[in-house]
Design an enzyme around this catalytic site. Structure first.
Site, mmCIF file in Angstrom:
data_model
loop_
_atom_site.group_PDB
_atom_site.id
_atom_site.type_symbol
_atom_site.label_atom_id
_atom_site.label_comp_id
_atom_site.label_asym_id
_atom_site.label_seq_id
_atom_site.Cartn_x
_atom_site.Cartn_y
_atom_site.Cartn_z
ATOM 1 C CG ASP A 96 -71.836 -21.487 29.254
ATOM 2 O OD1 ASP A 96 -72.167 -22.142 28.626
ATOM 3 O OD2 ASP A 96 -70.966 -21.024 29.221
ATOM 4 C CG ASP A 199 -72.681 -26.657 28.400
ATOM 5 O OD1 ASP A 199 -72.566 -26.229 28.308
ATOM 6 O OD2 ASP A 199 -73.092 -27.841 28.770
ATOM 7 C CD GLU A 254 -70.835 -27.207 23.707
ATOM 8 O OE1 GLU A 254 -70.197 -27.687 23.886
ATOM 9 O OE2 GLU A 254 -71.586 -27.419 25.052
ATOM 10 C CG HIS A 316 -64.168 -23.991 27.530
ATOM 11 N ND1 HIS A 316 -64.972 -23.235 26.684
ATOM 12 C CD2 HIS A 316 -65.466 -24.529 28.793
ATOM 13 C CE1 HIS A 316 -66.676 -24.555 27.616
ATOM 14 N NE2 HIS A 316 -66.677 -24.330 28.327
ATOM 15 C CG ASP A 317 -64.930 -27.175 26.652
ATOM 16 O OD1 ASP A 317 -65.141 -27.873 27.629
ATOM 17 O OD2 ASP A 317 -66.634 -27.321 26.564
HETATM 18 C C1 GLC Z 1 -69.957 -28.235 27.244
HETATM 19 C C2 GLC Z 1 -68.851 -26.857 27.777
HETATM 20 C C3 GLC Z 1 -67.916 -28.059 28.793
HETATM 21 C C4 GLC Z 1 -68.391 -29.238 29.630
HETATM 22 C C5 GLC Z 1 -70.300 -29.638 28.850
HETATM 23 C C6 GLC Z 1 -70.925 -30.139 29.864
HETATM 24 O O1 GLC Z 1 -69.140 -29.094 26.636
HETATM 25 O O2 GLC Z 1 -68.608 -26.807 26.980
HETATM 26 O O3 GLC Z 1 -67.243 -27.693 29.048
HETATM 27 O O4 GLC Z 1 -67.944 -29.639 30.195
HETATM 28 O O5 GLC Z 1 -70.537 -29.124 28.132
HETATM 29 O O6 GLC Z 1 -71.793 -28.948 30.363
#
Ligand code: GLC
Length: 501
Positions: A96, A199, A254, A316-317
């Site tokens: 990640d 990310d 993402e 995880h979010d």
């Molecule tokens: C993404 C991750 C999240 C994180 C954010 C900032 O959305 O999935 O967990 O807090 O980025 O890095």
């Protein structure tokens, strides 16, 4: 087709997976010792949430060194061993990578804030207040609606951070930033990593004017609004870095845009991301018409640009899918069928195979600034407390960790775990499910159906989103798998899904 088109990815949130050294936090050795569990389950690739050195303001998504491992997770040697043992079992591993922002403790930011003339000043995004003394723009954090700007007393300007003040945004317009970040990819590619989850990758490009967000959209925060052309140039550069290496290294981005048409543009002309997340599935209510609309939009948007979709129900979010479905065992099993039979690459999240619910976190145990602790509770391995951990872990366990534990479920053929394993095995055995075309989507009386077709084989899926049982016409074919208890062969119970061939 590349390996990632047919693979099922399993997301590991390492802090909560398995603790090999007894400090209450999961680690790389813990992942290594559970590789047999993951191959038994039948997944193809692991995405490991950040393991890099970090002050953990955002539990690893605030990186202070992209080319090392945080001691809480182990060492680089532990990582090399994990990677090689995963590869021995045919499991791919992706890391990640967090390119939009660093930790404020990263040496680049420490130098940047040391003075306005420092070497790394322009590696971050600095602005003066506007002439009326107000903040440089009106961008707000998606987490808490606080401004995306913090004033740095020492050097006398504001810096931009789309998340916490501890996570300053990098200035990707600076070619030295892009080169340095490309080198961080090479560091892991040289070690043999199969790819990266990138990310909030849609955030790296910024309109250089940093224009205000429209007032009527301020309630959503800036992150899902940032979608600018220059990001696509940066993605083409990153793609070329991956292509410097043999063996098909991949990226999954993402792209938090909540819009399948916009998401599909991030594949470029097969020269940007290999895959992109498409997050509307996390927000789509469990209703046949809502899923038909989402699937139709996703299929059309991706077919138009020859891109391969992805599907996700938990991470995880976000609240776990089992909780969104009210803990209903039939619907939870049906969600596994849907996730693993739609056209695209599925991403499942640790604990999804256990039907795990979100945890209730007592106030004195809350640790996440973004209120996401409930979906990050530790995996319950054994039935007795502390469930394969050494004592109370960093977060509490979710409810009924005895019943949901791996140990309890492994002994029960009717468990979520065995069901998930069966769906994964079915997907593996049916080329139509892995790579077939998607045909004949249709909704009637709250029942959604579609076909997957490859080489003359047709596999059909029905999902009953309604409260009534419903007859289906199998046209003389037979049921390969069903998520509920059969009332009658050709009758779909409320909530039930079936796969037919
Ligand atoms: C993404 C991750 C999240 C994180 C954010 C900032 O959305 O999935 O967990 O807090 O980025 O890095």
């Amino acid at each position: 087709m590349k390996w990632w088109h047919e693979a099922v990815f399993y997301q590991i949130y390492p802090r909560s997976f398995f603790d090999a050294n007894g400090d209450g936090v999961g680690d790389i050795e813990g992942i290594r010792t559970q590789l047999d569990y993951l191959t038994w389950l039948g997944v193809d690739a692991l995405w490991i949430s950040p393991i890099f050195p970090s002050p953990m303001a955002d539990f690893g998504y605030d990186v202070s060194d992209y080319c090392n491992v945080d001691p809480v997770f182990g060492t680089l040697e532990d990582f090399d061993r994990l990677l090689s043992e995963a590869h021995d079992r045919g499991l791919r591993v992706i890391l990640d990578w967090v390119p939009n922002h660093t930790s404020q403790e990263h040496p680049w930011f420490r130098d940047a804030r040391s003075s306005q003339d420092s070497e790394h000043r322009d590696w971050y995004i600095w602005r003066d207040a506007r002439s009326d003394g107000s903040l440089p723009n009106n961008w707000l954090s998606s987490w808490n609606n606080e401004p995306d700007w913090t004033f740095d007393e020492g050097s006398g300007q504001y810096y931009l951070h789309c998340f916490l003040p501890e996570q300053p945004d990098l200035n990707w317009a600076n070619v030295r930033v892009r080169e340095a970040m490309a080198d961080t990819l090479r560091f892991w590619l040289d070690r043999g990593i199969d790819g990266f989850r990138m990310d909030v990758i849609h955030l790296v490009g910024k309109d250089p004017d940093l224009p205000n967000d429209p007032d009527d959209l301020l309630f959503v925060g800036h992150v899902p609004l940032n979608d600018v052309p220059v990001t696509h140039d940066y993605l083409r550069e990153l793609r070329r870095v991956l292509e410097e290496y043999p063996d098909d290294r991949m990226s999954v981005g993402e792209v938090y845009l909540l819009d399948p048409e916009a998401v599909a543009t991030y594949y470029g002309d097969q020269d940007e991301l290999d895959l992109s997340f498409n997050f509307l599935s996390l927000l789509t209510p469990w209703r046949a018409e809502a899923w038909r609309d989402l699937i139709t939009r996703t299929e059309n948007a991706h077919l138009n640009v020859d891109a391969w979709p992805t599907w996700v129900l938990s991470n995880h979010d976000n609240q776990r899918v089992a909780s969104r479905l009210g803990g209903d065992p039939v619907k939870i099993r049906s969600s596994a069928i849907l996730l693993l039979t739609l056209r695209g690459t599925p991403f499942m999240y640790q604990g999804e195979e256990l039907g795990l619910l979100n945890g209730e976190i007592p106030e004195d145990r809350v640790v996440d600034p973004g209120s996401r602790d409930g979906c990050r509770t530790p995996m319950p391995w054994t039935s007795d407390y502390p469930h394969g951990w050494w004592g109370e872990p960093w977060l509490p366990f979710a409810a009924d960790s005895v019943g949901y534990s791996v140990e309890t479920q492994i002994d029960d053929d009717e468990s979520y775990l065995h069901f998930f394993r069966s769906v994964l095995a079915l997907r593996r055995s049916q080329p139509a499910l892995r790579r077939g075309t998607f045909e004949n989507l249709n909704v009637e009386s709250h029942v959604l159906r579609f076909d997957r077709c490859a080489g003359g084989d047709v596999v059909s899926v029905w999902v009953n989103f309604g409260r009534e049982a419903c007859a289906i016409d199998m046209q003389g074919r037979s049921i390969l798998l069903r998520s509920g208890g059969a009332i009658d062969e050709a009758l779909l119970a409320p909530g039930e899904a079936v796969v037919v061939a």
